[in-house]
Design a protein around this motif. Structure first.
Motif, PDB file in Angstrom:
ATOM      1  N   ASP A 156      -3.257 -12.697  -1.546  1.00  0.00           N
ATOM      2  CA  ASP A 156      -4.363 -13.449  -1.388  1.00  0.00           C
ATOM      3  C   ASP A 156      -4.955 -13.077   0.041  1.00  0.00           C
ATOM      4  N   LYS A 157      -4.400 -12.371   0.867  1.00  0.00           N
ATOM      5  CA  LYS A 157      -4.799 -12.096   2.148  1.00  0.00           C
ATOM      6  C   LYS A 157      -5.950 -10.939   2.079  1.00  0.00           C
ATOM      7  N   ILE A 158      -5.937 -10.314   0.838  1.00  0.00           N
ATOM      8  CA  ILE A 158      -6.986  -9.293   0.575  1.00  0.00           C
ATOM      9  C   ILE A 158      -8.581  -9.566   0.673  1.00  0.00           C
ATOM     10  N   VAL A 159      -9.383  -9.008   1.374  1.00  0.00           N
ATOM     11  CA  VAL A 159     -10.674  -9.415   1.679  1.00  0.00           C
ATOM     12  C   VAL A 159     -11.457  -8.354   0.644  1.00  0.00           C
ATOM     13  N   GLY A 160     -12.097  -8.899  -0.209  1.00  0.00           N
ATOM     14  CA  GLY A 160     -12.856  -8.093  -1.309  1.00  0.00           C
ATOM     15  C   GLY A 160     -13.769  -7.270  -0.733  1.00  0.00           C
ATOM     16  N   ALA A 161     -14.692  -7.563   0.237  1.00  0.00           N
ATOM     17  CA  ALA A 161     -15.708  -6.767   0.912  1.00  0.00           C
ATOM     18  C   ALA A 161     -14.932  -5.608   1.786  1.00  0.00           C
ATOM     19  N   ASP A 162     -13.799  -5.812   2.269  1.00  0.00           N
ATOM     20  CA  ASP A 162     -13.221  -4.566   3.020  1.00  0.00           C
ATOM     21  C   ASP A 162     -12.609  -3.757   1.728  1.00  0.00           C
ATOM     22  N   VAL A 163     -12.083  -4.217   0.848  1.00  0.00           N
ATOM     23  CA  VAL A 163     -11.700  -3.287  -0.453  1.00  0.00           C
ATOM     24  C   VAL A 163     -12.873  -2.263  -0.817  1.00  0.00           C
ATOM     25  N   ALA A 164     -13.858  -2.925  -1.434  1.00  0.00           N
ATOM     26  CA  ALA A 164     -15.133  -2.103  -1.815  1.00  0.00           C
ATOM     27  C   ALA A 164     -15.313  -1.125  -0.625  1.00  0.00           C
ATOM     28  N   TRP A 165     -15.551  -1.584   0.680  1.00  0.00           N
ATOM     29  CA  TRP A 165     -16.026  -0.528   1.656  1.00  0.00           C
ATOM     30  C   TRP A 165     -15.127   0.562   1.863  1.00  0.00           C
ATOM     31  N   ILE A 166     -13.972   0.393   1.896  1.00  0.00           N
ATOM     32  CA  ILE A 166     -12.823   1.326   1.918  1.00  0.00           C
ATOM     33  C   ILE A 166     -12.828   2.238   0.861  1.00  0.00           C
ATOM     34  N   LEU A 167     -13.033   1.805  -0.468  1.00  0.00           N
ATOM     35  CA  LEU A 167     -13.097   2.436  -1.498  1.00  0.00           C
ATOM     36  C   LEU A 167     -13.956   3.516  -1.571  1.00  0.00           C
ATOM     37  N   ALA A 168     -15.436   3.036  -1.226  1.00  0.00           N
ATOM     38  CA  ALA A 168     -16.328   4.023  -0.841  1.00  0.00           C
ATOM     39  C   ALA A 168     -16.288   4.877   0.031  1.00  0.00           C
ATOM     40  N   ALA A 169     -15.558   4.178   1.152  1.00  0.00           N
ATOM     41  CA  ALA A 169     -15.294   5.353   2.433  1.00  0.00           C
ATOM     42  C   ALA A 169     -14.552   6.442   2.009  1.00  0.00           C
ATOM     43  N   ALA A 170     -13.328   6.118   1.216  1.00  0.00           N
ATOM     44  CA  ALA A 170     -12.602   7.139   0.872  1.00  0.00           C
ATOM     45  C   ALA A 170     -13.234   8.281  -0.136  1.00  0.00           C
TER      46      ALA A 170
END
Length: 447
Positions: free
Chosen positions: A40-54
């Protein structure tokens, strides 16, 4: 076609690796609650951005292949491009098997005044990505799944040895190159990555090195390894060639510039103000360096060229990498400007020209990385003050780290080239070099 023992051994190794992960103890996949946070500590916006960044960082390696491929002679376009492209396969596997563990595993190192400082990670921390799952890591990536952090970092590991290839283009055997990049990744890249980017790494925790996205880890290591490679492999028989395809260079530069937003802004590891700052400084430094390069060429009697504009843009990207999240837009403008001049001088320095660094990797990536680290230590804002903000100690630590990293990467790479050459001869025969590596190594041609 005769199949040599080296190819049989290579196939056997990848076969063992392919099956090895299947038999790794499943108990190793149980996460240590002392290291990880709840889902539950996962931040969705961060996940989306790092997926794109990778994904953006992955795009940089094919971009680099076009960038380099367009610069070499017509007989070596495919071989040069493949040397960059193959790193996506080789280093990705090395990273999963042991590279990530060596880079971000439990610190193994030295103790100073009761504090432990890591030099390299424990290879048994995350072998075959065991224990690398969907929970966020407390210290390294507290808002994204740990597996996403590992995959994002993998793209940095991939492109670093690919950068080196420009220094010995047109004269290195493909199979020996594969062996070298495996050795480089394990022996040079992973300890450097651990020391700079692991929270308990020696250069991070003790020296206080500020390297936002890879000035030391990627560009200095690749630059000094490139210099060592050019010295060990030796000069080409015919060092003068015309670039085969300038549009390829332009395309590659565009892909690199686009991907570099993931490289730099993604290193914030969050969709945050820090990422936005890095995004802005990245493009402004590159723009500044590109214009500076072509104008500096012109006032020195050289033509304004598409090739020069592309090289200048990439030098600016290299220079801003270590400080992109720590400096302002105004400072990034200056960083691109001054680094383009220094790098341009180095590219055209007669003493350096005697070393056949085919595509001037050291003068661009090595010198660009050095300048970026020095200028970061001068201008950076934040918790650890830089020279202009009263942080003389931080500046001195950066200079000490630069010397340490330069010596480690250059001397270490020299040794690895010698080891590689003793196992599989590095250089192609004179006949193969004259024929071109596209035909002699791959039986393909660029038309």
């Amino acid at each position: 076609m005769k199949i040599g023992l080296k190819w049989i051994v290579s196939f056997s190794v990848i076969t063992l690796v392919a099956f090895g992960g299947l038999f790794w103890s499943p108990t190793a996949d149980i996460p240590d609650t002392r290291e990880f946070l709840s889902e539950d500590k996962i931040v969705g916006a961060d996940v989306a951005w790092i997926l794109a960044a990778a994904g953006l960082v992955l795009l940089m390696t094919p971009g680099l292949s076009f960038f380099y491929g367009g610069m070499v002679g017509r007989k070596n376009v495919i071989s040069t491009m493949l040397q960059s492209f193959i790193a996506l396969g080789v280093i990705s596997i090395v990273w999963v098997v042991v590279g990530f563990s060596l880079s971000f595993g439990e610190p193994l190192g030295i103790t100073i005044d009761g504090q432990h400082y890591g030099i390299i990670g424990n290879p048994l921390s995350y072998p075959f990505f065991s224990g690398v799952g969907n929970l966020p890591h407390k210290m390294m990536a507290p808002t994204i799944p740990f597996i996403l952090f590992a995959l994002f970092q993998m793209k940095f590991a991939v492109i670093t040895p690919a950068i080196i290839t420009g220094s010995f283009a047109e004269r290195v055997r493909f199979i020996s190159y594969l062996l070298f990049i495996v050795l480089f990744s394990i022996c040079i890249y992973t300890p450097l990555c651990h020391m700079v980017w692991h929270p308990d790494g020696l250069l991070n925790k003790y020296f206080g090195v500020k390297d936002f996205a890879g000035g030391t880890v990627v560009h200095m290591s690749a630059g000094f390894a490139a210099l060592a490679g050019a010295l060990v492999v030796g000069n080409r028989k015919n060092p003068h060639h015309e670039p085969s395809n300038i549009p390829y260079v332009l395309l590659g530069t565009g892909m690199l510039w686009f991907g570099w937003f993931g490289f730099n802004a993604g290193s914030a590891l969050s969709a945050s103000a820090s990422a936005a700052t890095a995004f802005g400084t990245t493009t402004i430094a590159s723009a500044s360096a590109m214009l500076t390069w072509i104008f500096f060429d012109r006032i020195n009697g050289r033509s304004v060229s598409a090739l020069g504009a592309c090289i200048g843009a990439v030098v600016g990207l290299v220079a801003i990498t270590p400080g992109c999240g720590f400096v302002s837009i105004q400072e990034s403008l200056f960083i691109g400007f001054i680094t383009a001049i220094v790098s341009n001088v180095m590219v055209n320095w007669k003493a350096l020209k005697k070393i056949d660094d085919t595509l001037d990797v050291f003068a661009c990536h090595g010198v660009g990385g050095i300048m970026g680290m020095i200028l970061t230590a001068i201008f950076a804002h934040g918790e650890k003050a830089s020279l202009l903000h009263g942080g003389f100690e931080v500046f001195l630590h950066h200079m000490a780290a630069l010397i340490l990293v330069s010596a480690f990467t250059f001397l270490g790479s020299l040794l690895l080239y010698k080891i590689t050459d003793s196992m599989i001869t590095l250089r192609v025969s004179e006949e193969s070099e004259n024929k071109g590596l596209d035909l002699s190594q791959h039986e393909e041609s660029f038309s």
